[in-house]
Design an enzyme around this catalytic site. Structure first.
Site, PDB file in Angstrom:
ATOM      1  N   ASP A  87       0.820  -1.211   0.000  1.00  0.00           N
ATOM      2  CA  ASP A  87       0.000   0.000   0.000  1.00  0.00           C
ATOM      3  C   ASP A  87       0.853   1.260   0.000  1.00  0.00           C
ATOM      4  O   ASP A  87       2.075   1.213   0.186  1.00  0.00           O
ATOM      5  CB  ASP A  87      -0.974  -0.007   1.185  1.00  0.00           C
ATOM      6  CG  ASP A  87      -0.306  -0.426   2.500  1.00  0.00           C
ATOM      7  OD1 ASP A  87       0.938  -0.391   2.576  1.00  0.00           O
ATOM      8  OD2 ASP A  87      -1.013  -0.770   3.445  1.00  0.00           O
ATOM      9  N   ASN A 155      -7.642  -2.830  14.178  1.00  0.00           N
ATOM     10  CA  ASN A 155      -9.032  -3.103  13.782  1.00  0.00           C
ATOM     11  C   ASN A 155      -9.129  -4.311  12.839  1.00  0.00           C
ATOM     12  O   ASN A 155     -10.165  -4.541  12.230  1.00  0.00           O
ATOM     13  CB  ASN A 155      -9.655  -1.868  13.125  1.00  0.00           C
ATOM     14  CG  ASN A 155      -8.954  -1.460  11.832  1.00  0.00           C
ATOM     15  OD1 ASN A 155      -7.974  -2.080  11.434  1.00  0.00           O
ATOM     16  ND2 ASN A 155      -9.462  -0.420  11.182  1.00  0.00           N
ATOM     17  N   HIS A 157      -7.386  -4.759  10.042  1.00  0.00           N
ATOM     18  CA  HIS A 157      -7.118  -4.523   8.611  1.00  0.00           C
ATOM     19  C   HIS A 157      -5.827  -5.214   8.188  1.00  0.00           C
ATOM     20  O   HIS A 157      -4.936  -5.467   8.988  1.00  0.00           O
ATOM     21  CB  HIS A 157      -7.127  -3.028   8.274  1.00  0.00           C
ATOM     22  CG  HIS A 157      -5.928  -2.246   8.716  1.00  0.00           C
ATOM     23  ND1 HIS A 157      -5.964  -0.891   8.941  1.00  0.00           N
ATOM     24  CD2 HIS A 157      -4.646  -2.615   8.984  1.00  0.00           C
ATOM     25  CE1 HIS A 157      -4.761  -0.479   9.299  1.00  0.00           C
ATOM     26  NE2 HIS A 157      -3.951  -1.492   9.346  1.00  0.00           N
ATOM     27  N   GLU A 162      -9.667  -1.858   5.121  1.00  0.00           N
ATOM     28  CA  GLU A 162     -10.329  -1.552   6.378  1.00  0.00           C
ATOM     29  C   GLU A 162     -11.580  -2.431   6.529  1.00  0.00           C
ATOM     30  O   GLU A 162     -12.050  -3.017   5.532  1.00  0.00           O
ATOM     31  CB  GLU A 162     -10.715  -0.070   6.395  1.00  0.00           C
ATOM     32  CG  GLU A 162      -9.519   0.890   6.320  1.00  0.00           C
ATOM     33  CD  GLU A 162      -8.739   1.021   7.642  1.00  0.00           C
ATOM     34  OE1 GLU A 162      -8.621   0.026   8.380  1.00  0.00           O
ATOM     35  OE2 GLU A 162      -8.238   2.117   7.916  1.00  0.00           O
TER      36      GLU A 162
END
Ligand code: PGA
Length: 260
Positions: A87, A155, A157, A162
């Protein structure tokens, strides 16, 4: 199955689809980095022209240090290695010190013999974004990643997929959640400086790699690791998709494994 070193504790889980998941619980960050580096070094020795999928964030820094050490002692060469990063932030120039392009050069590429032409990161050029994403996806279809390194967000990801990101996605532009922006605030001076969007390989792209090595350390990852391994497989916890991968190693320290 390779012998597990004394400092790490390995649980092999046979999966219904015939694959194997290795869960390796190590004492601390140093040992997680060591164990992950052994997998990559073994891969590079076996296949010097390996295609590696690489991750950023603070977790893989120790692993990259160990790869640099292995290069310096002549154990591995990156001359014929091709890399694809997961990313990149949008809104930051590539030359910004916190861009992932800068991160990868600072923490790995500047210290090894990799050919700059073999390094790939998603483009963050807004003007050419759509075409660049297509090119990245096309390249990834031509080059199956041998080993994909992943971290995990608090979280759940992976990359910047996400919660809610469809499992079939290929590389795409996405918004970052406030939780992710706050987690990454430590790299910036102020929350307003933390990018709000990024380009990331999708989960569909990640799942096409031959092997996946996910590393996680620290108590703030314990909940995500528990849900990834023991909760339902759901887009609400993106990393849970990896349980459908036939060749997955999850390497965690005792703190990240605390809820297992
Ligand atoms: P970290 O990030 O290694 O900095 O904790 C991991 C991630 O967000 O994937």
């Amino acid at each position: 199955m390779k012998l597990v070193d004394v400092y790490c504790f390995c649980v092999n889980e046979k999966k219904s689809k015939g694959g194997i998941m290795e869960l390796i619980i190590c004492k601390n960050y140093e040992e997680v980095s060591q164990k992950a580096s052994e997998i990559l070094i073994e891969q590079l020795i076996r296949k010097p022209n390996s295609i590696l999928g690489l991750a950023t964030g603070s977790t893989p820094v120790g692993l990259y240090n160990k790869l640099i050490e292995a290069y310096k002692r002549g154990q591995v060469s990156f001359k014929n290695v091709i890399t694809f990063n997961l990313d990149e932030y949008l809104e930051l120039d590539r030359r910004h010190p916190e861009s992932y392009f800068s991160f990868m050069h600072k923490n790995l590429f500047n210290h090894i013999d990799i050919n700059e032409d073999n390094i790939h990161l998603p483009s963050n050029n807004i003007k050419t974004l759509e075409g660049d994403i297509k090119t990245y996806n096309d390249l990834l279809k031509l080059h199956q990643v041998d080993v994909q390194v992943l971290g995990i967000g608090s979280n759940g990801h992976i990359g910047f997929n996400e919660p809610g990101s469809p499992f079939e996605n290929e590389t795409f532009a996405t918004k970052l959640t406030e939780q992710t922006r706050n987690d990454n605030l430590r790299f910036f001076n102020h929350i307003d400086e933390v990018p709000r969007s990024a380009v990331t390989m999708g989960i569909g792209t990640i799942m096409r790699s031959k092997k996946i090595v996910l590393i996680a350390t620290g108590l703030n990852k314990a909940d995500a690791i528990f849900k990834m391994l023991k909760g339902p497989i759901t887009t609400a916890l993106p990393a849970s998709a990896l349980r459908n991968h036939p060749n997955l190693a999850v390497i965690v320290d005792e703190l990240a494994a605390k809820n297992l």
